[in-house]
Design an enzyme around this catalytic site. Structure first.
Site, PDB file in Angstrom:
ATOM      1  N   ASN A 115      44.040  68.009  29.843  1.00  0.00           N
ATOM      2  CA  ASN A 115      45.342  68.681  29.805  1.00  0.00           C
ATOM      3  C   ASN A 115      46.215  68.113  28.710  1.00  0.00           C
ATOM      4  O   ASN A 115      46.136  66.941  28.370  1.00  0.00           O
ATOM      5  CB  ASN A 115      46.034  68.586  31.177  1.00  0.00           C
ATOM      6  CG  ASN A 115      46.955  67.381  31.285  1.00  0.00           C
ATOM      7  OD1 ASN A 115      48.115  67.414  30.875  1.00  0.00           O
ATOM      8  ND2 ASN A 115      46.432  66.283  31.821  1.00  0.00           N
ATOM      9  N   PHE A 119      54.720  67.397  29.756  1.00  0.00           N
ATOM     10  CA  PHE A 119      55.889  67.200  30.644  1.00  0.00           C
ATOM     11  C   PHE A 119      56.709  68.477  30.820  1.00  0.00           C
ATOM     12  O   PHE A 119      57.946  68.465  30.708  1.00  0.00           O
ATOM     13  CB  PHE A 119      56.814  66.096  30.116  1.00  0.00           C
ATOM     14  CG  PHE A 119      56.282  64.696  30.204  1.00  0.00           C
ATOM     15  CD1 PHE A 119      55.074  64.418  30.804  1.00  0.00           C
ATOM     16  CD2 PHE A 119      57.026  63.630  29.688  1.00  0.00           C
ATOM     17  CE1 PHE A 119      54.590  63.114  30.881  1.00  0.00           C
ATOM     18  CE2 PHE A 119      56.557  62.332  29.760  1.00  0.00           C
ATOM     19  CZ  PHE A 119      55.332  62.081  30.352  1.00  0.00           C
ATOM     20  N   SER A 179      51.812  58.987  28.237  1.00  0.00           N
ATOM     21  CA  SER A 179      51.206  60.298  28.338  1.00  0.00           C
ATOM     22  C   SER A 179      50.630  60.588  26.982  1.00  0.00           C
ATOM     23  O   SER A 179      51.317  60.403  25.970  1.00  0.00           O
ATOM     24  CB  SER A 179      52.242  61.349  28.700  1.00  0.00           C
ATOM     25  OG  SER A 179      51.711  62.621  28.405  1.00  0.00           O
ATOM     26  N   ASN A 181      50.357  63.260  25.858  1.00  0.00           N
ATOM     27  CA  ASN A 181      50.848  64.583  25.477  1.00  0.00           C
ATOM     28  C   ASN A 181      52.295  64.630  25.019  1.00  0.00           C
ATOM     29  O   ASN A 181      52.827  65.689  24.770  1.00  0.00           O
ATOM     30  CB  ASN A 181      50.653  65.546  26.650  1.00  0.00           C
ATOM     31  CG  ASN A 181      49.207  65.546  27.102  1.00  0.00           C
ATOM     32  OD1 ASN A 181      48.315  65.575  26.268  1.00  0.00           O
ATOM     33  ND2 ASN A 181      48.981  65.473  28.402  1.00  0.00           N
ATOM     34  N   THR A 182      52.965  63.491  24.966  1.00  0.00           N
ATOM     35  CA  THR A 182      54.320  63.455  24.434  1.00  0.00           C
ATOM     36  C   THR A 182      54.271  62.540  23.213  1.00  0.00           C
ATOM     37  O   THR A 182      53.919  61.375  23.337  1.00  0.00           O
ATOM     38  CB  THR A 182      55.307  62.921  25.491  1.00  0.00           C
ATOM     39  OG1 THR A 182      55.321  63.832  26.583  1.00  0.00           O
ATOM     40  CG2 THR A 182      56.709  62.801  24.950  1.00  0.00           C
ATOM     41  N   LYS A 221      53.684  53.193  35.311  1.00  0.00           N
ATOM     42  CA  LYS A 221      52.378  53.873  35.187  1.00  0.00           C
ATOM     43  C   LYS A 221      51.799  53.622  33.798  1.00  0.00           C
ATOM     44  O   LYS A 221      52.488  53.799  32.794  1.00  0.00           O
ATOM     45  CB  LYS A 221      52.531  55.376  35.426  1.00  0.00           C
ATOM     46  CG  LYS A 221      51.179  56.088  35.409  1.00  0.00           C
ATOM     47  CD  LYS A 221      51.242  57.417  36.121  1.00  0.00           C
ATOM     48  CE  LYS A 221      49.883  58.095  36.123  1.00  0.00           C
ATOM     49  NZ  LYS A 221      49.918  59.373  36.811  1.00  0.00           N
ATOM     50  N   ASN A 250      46.809  56.552  34.037  1.00  0.00           N
ATOM     51  CA  ASN A 250      47.026  57.928  33.588  1.00  0.00           C
ATOM     52  C   ASN A 250      45.698  58.473  33.019  1.00  0.00           C
ATOM     53  O   ASN A 250      44.666  57.823  33.131  1.00  0.00           O
ATOM     54  CB  ASN A 250      48.129  57.925  32.515  1.00  0.00           C
ATOM     55  CG  ASN A 250      48.954  59.187  32.562  1.00  0.00           C
ATOM     56  OD1 ASN A 250      48.402  60.290  32.650  1.00  0.00           O
ATOM     57  ND2 ASN A 250      50.253  59.057  32.505  1.00  0.00           N
TER      58      ASN A 250
HETATM   59  C1  LIG Z   1      47.049  68.847  34.715  1.00  0.00           C
HETATM   60  C2  LIG Z   1      47.510  67.424  34.850  1.00  0.00           C
HETATM   61  C3  LIG Z   1      48.849  67.119  34.660  1.00  0.00           C
HETATM   62  C4  LIG Z   1      49.290  65.816  34.779  1.00  0.00           C
HETATM   63  N1  LIG Z   1      50.622  65.538  34.619  1.00  0.00           N
HETATM   64  C5  LIG Z   1      51.061  64.267  34.763  1.00  0.00           C
HETATM   65  C6  LIG Z   1      52.432  63.961  34.646  1.00  0.00           C
HETATM   66  O1  LIG Z   1      53.274  64.844  34.431  1.00  0.00           O
HETATM   67  N2  LIG Z   1      52.810  62.664  34.773  1.00  0.00           N
HETATM   68  C7  LIG Z   1      51.919  61.656  35.037  1.00  0.00           C
HETATM   69  O2  LIG Z   1      52.312  60.498  35.167  1.00  0.00           O
HETATM   70  N3  LIG Z   1      50.605  61.927  35.172  1.00  0.00           N
HETATM   71  C8  LIG Z   1      50.160  63.186  35.046  1.00  0.00           C
HETATM   72  N4  LIG Z   1      48.834  63.458  35.190  1.00  0.00           N
HETATM   73  C9  LIG Z   1      47.876  62.337  35.415  1.00  0.00           C
HETATM   74  C10 LIG Z   1      47.555  62.142  36.899  1.00  0.00           C
HETATM   75  O3  LIG Z   1      48.693  61.786  37.626  1.00  0.00           O
HETATM   76  C11 LIG Z   1      46.482  61.025  37.060  1.00  0.00           C
HETATM   77  O4  LIG Z   1      47.025  59.814  36.620  1.00  0.00           O
HETATM   78  C12 LIG Z   1      45.208  61.332  36.261  1.00  0.00           C
HETATM   79  O5  LIG Z   1      44.889  62.702  36.325  1.00  0.00           O
HETATM   80  C13 LIG Z   1      44.014  60.520  36.765  1.00  0.00           C
HETATM   81  O6  LIG Z   1      43.696  60.833  38.101  1.00  0.00           O
HETATM   82  P1  LIG Z   1      42.521  61.865  38.515  1.00  0.00           P
HETATM   83  O7  LIG Z   1      41.315  61.498  37.736  1.00  0.00           O
HETATM   84  O8  LIG Z   1      42.393  61.703  39.997  1.00  0.00           O
HETATM   85  O9  LIG Z   1      43.023  63.215  38.137  1.00  0.00           O
HETATM   86  C14 LIG Z   1      48.363  64.769  35.084  1.00  0.00           C
HETATM   87  C15 LIG Z   1      47.019  65.082  35.279  1.00  0.00           C
HETATM   88  C16 LIG Z   1      46.579  66.399  35.176  1.00  0.00           C
HETATM   89  C17 LIG Z   1      45.120  66.711  35.391  1.00  0.00           C
END
Ligand SMILES: Cc1cc2nc3c(=O)[nH]c(=O)nc-3n(C[C@H](O)[C@H](O)[C@H](O)COP(=O)(O)O)c2cc1C
Length: 344
Positions: A115, A119, A179, A181-182, A221, A250
Site C-alpha cells: 500500500n 495517510f 510510513s 508513504n509520506t 511506532k 510498520n
Molecule cells: C492498507 C494499509 C494501510 C495502513 N495504514 C497505516 C497507517 O495509516 N498508519 C500506521 O501506523 N500503519 C498503517 N499500516 C501498517 C499496519 O498498521 C501494520 O503495521 C502493518 O501492516 C504490518 O502488520 P500486518 O503484516 O499484520 O499487516 C497500514 C497497513 C496497510 C496494509
C-alpha cells in the site's frame, strides 16, 4: 461465512473491497441481535477483560493495527469481532486525501499487501466527534502523524495538535514517525527529531493530565527496515523520555521475502505487509527486548497470521500483538484462533 464474503470482496478493487467489507460488517452489527451476529461469524462469548487503564497492555493482548479504521468509523464492530483494542488512524491535523489511486494491492499467493495510501484521513476534528461517545469498555488508541504539506521542521506541531485534540477521547497514543508513504517522514525517525517530538508530547502531557487523572500510554511506532544502531537510538529515546513503549513494526519497503510474486516492481512504491514481513518484525522485537528495560511495553505487529506466530512474538518479548493483513485474508477466525490458543 467470511470465506463466502471474501470470495465476493476479492473480486473487487482492493481499496473498494476494504470500504465495502467494513461498511457491510458495521451494518450487520447494527441490525443483527448480538447473539446472532456472533453465530454468523463464529465469535465466542468472551468474558469481559479486567484491565487497568494505567497499565493496559499486560491485560490486552490482541488488537487491530492502524490503517484499517483510519477514521474511527468501525471500532465498535471490530471490537465485537474479538479485537481487544483498536488503533485508529493515522490521524493528521487537517483532512487529506492521500496518494492517487490505485494505491492498495493484494498479493494473493504471498498473502501480502502493498500500500501507498499516504495517510488519507478525515482530519482530527471530525475523527474526534466519532469518539466522544465511545463506550468506555472499548479500548481505542490514536495513531497520530503529520500532514504531507507540513515541513519536517514543523512536524512537532502536527503531533501536538492531534495529541491535544484526542487526549480526552482515546485510551492510548501511538506516534507514527514511520510510513514509507509520506515523503521524508522516515527522517523523523532519526534520534534528534524524534527526541524533539516525543519530549514535546511528554511535556504537553503534564498540562493535559491536570484535567484527566490517568495519563495515557504513549508508544512509538517504528519501521522494520532499520540497522541495529538505529534500533538502539530508538530504544534510547524511549528510555530517556520515559514513554510507555513501542509498536514494532510498520510495513517494509523491502520486497525480499516474497515467494510467488516475481515482479513486485509492477506495483510501484509502497509498504509491504503480511506473511513476508513476519521474520523482519520478529527480529526487531528480539533486538528491542535487549535494548529496552523490562518495564517498557512492546506491541508486536507484522505478518502474524497463525496462532504459532502470535506465540513466537510473545516469546520474543512482545506484551501484545496487532493484526492487519491476516485479518483481511482470514477474517475474524484469525482473532478467534489466537485468543483460543492464548486462553484470552
Ligand atoms: C492498507 C494499509 C494501510 C495502513 N495504514 C497505516 C497507517 O495509516 N498508519 C500506521 O501506523 N500503519 C498503517 N499500516 C501498517 C499496519 O498498521 C501494520 O503495521 C502493518 O501492516 C504490518 O502488520 P500486518 O503484516 O499484520 O499487516 C497500514 C497497513 C496497510 C496494509
Amino acid at each position: 461465512m467470511y470465506s463466502c464474503i471474501r470470495k465476493i470482496l476479492f473480486l473487487l478493487d482492493a481499496e473498494k473491497a476494504h470500504h465495502l467489507g467494513l461498511s457491510a460488517l458495521t451494518l450487520l452489527y447494527k441490525i443483527l441481535p448480538k447473539r446472532f451476529f456472533q453465530l454468523v461469524f463464529n465469535i465466542p462469548n468472551y468474558p469481559p477483560v479486567n484491565f487497568d487503564r494505567n497499565n493496559l497492555f499486560p491485560h490486552l493482548k490482541v488488537g487491530l493495527a492502524a490503517g484499517l479504521d483510519k477514521n474511527a468509523q468501525h471500532y465498535q464492530v471490530l471490537a465485537a469481532l474479538g479485537f481487544q483494542f483498536i488503533e485508529i488512524g493515522t490521524v493528521t491535523p487537517i483532512p487529506q486525501s492521500g496518494n492517487p489511486k490505485p494505491r492498495l494491492f493484494r498479493l494473493l499467493k504471498d498473502e501480502a499487501i502493498i500500500n501507498r495510501m499516504g495517510f488519507n484521513n478525515d482530519g482530527v476534528k471530525r475523527i474526534k466527534k466519532r469518539l466522544i461517545h465511545k463506550p468506555k469498555n472499548i479500548i481505542v488508541g490514536a495513531n497520530i502523524g503529520k500532514n504531507k504539506i507540513t515541513p519536517n521542521e514543523l512536524a512537532v506541531n502536527d503531533y501536538l495538535i492531534c495529541f491535544r485534540e484526542l487526549y480526552d477521547v482515546v485510551d492510548y497514543f501511538v506516534i507514527n514517525v514511520r510510513s514509507p508513504n509520506t515523503p521524508d517522514l522516515r527522517s523523523l525517525q532519526d534520534k534528534e527529531p524524534l527526541l524533539k517530538i516525543v519530549s514535546a508530547l511528554k511535556n504537553e502531557e503534564q498540562l493535559l493530565v491536570k484535567n484527566n487523572p490517568s495519563p495515557k500510554p504513549i508508544l512509538l511506532k517504528i519501521a522494520p527496515d532499520m540497522t541495529d544502531e538505529q534500533i538502539q537510538d530508538i530504544a534510547e529515546v524511549i528510555q530517556t523520555t520515559n514513554i510507555t513503549g513501542v509498536v514494532a513494526t510498520n510495513t517494509t519497503i523491502s520486497r525480499e521475502h516474497l515467494i510467488y510474486e516475481k515482479h513486485p516492481e509492477k506495483y510501484g512504491e509502497g509498504g509491504l505487509s503480511g506473511k513476508p514481513l513476519f521474520d523482519k518484525s520478529l527480529n526487531i522485537i528480539k533486538k528491542l527486548r535487549i535494548f529496552l528495560s523490562s518495564d517498557k511495553i512492546i506491541i508486536g505487529v507484522g505478518g502474524i497470521d497463525t496462532e504459532e506466530k502470535a506465540e513466537q512474538m510473545f516469546k520474543a518479548g512482545a506484551h501484545a500483538i496487532q493484526l492487519y493483513t491476516s485479518f483481511i485474508y482470514r477474517g475474524p477466525s484469525i482473532i478467534t484462533a489466537i485468543r483460543k490458543k492464548l486462553h484470552i
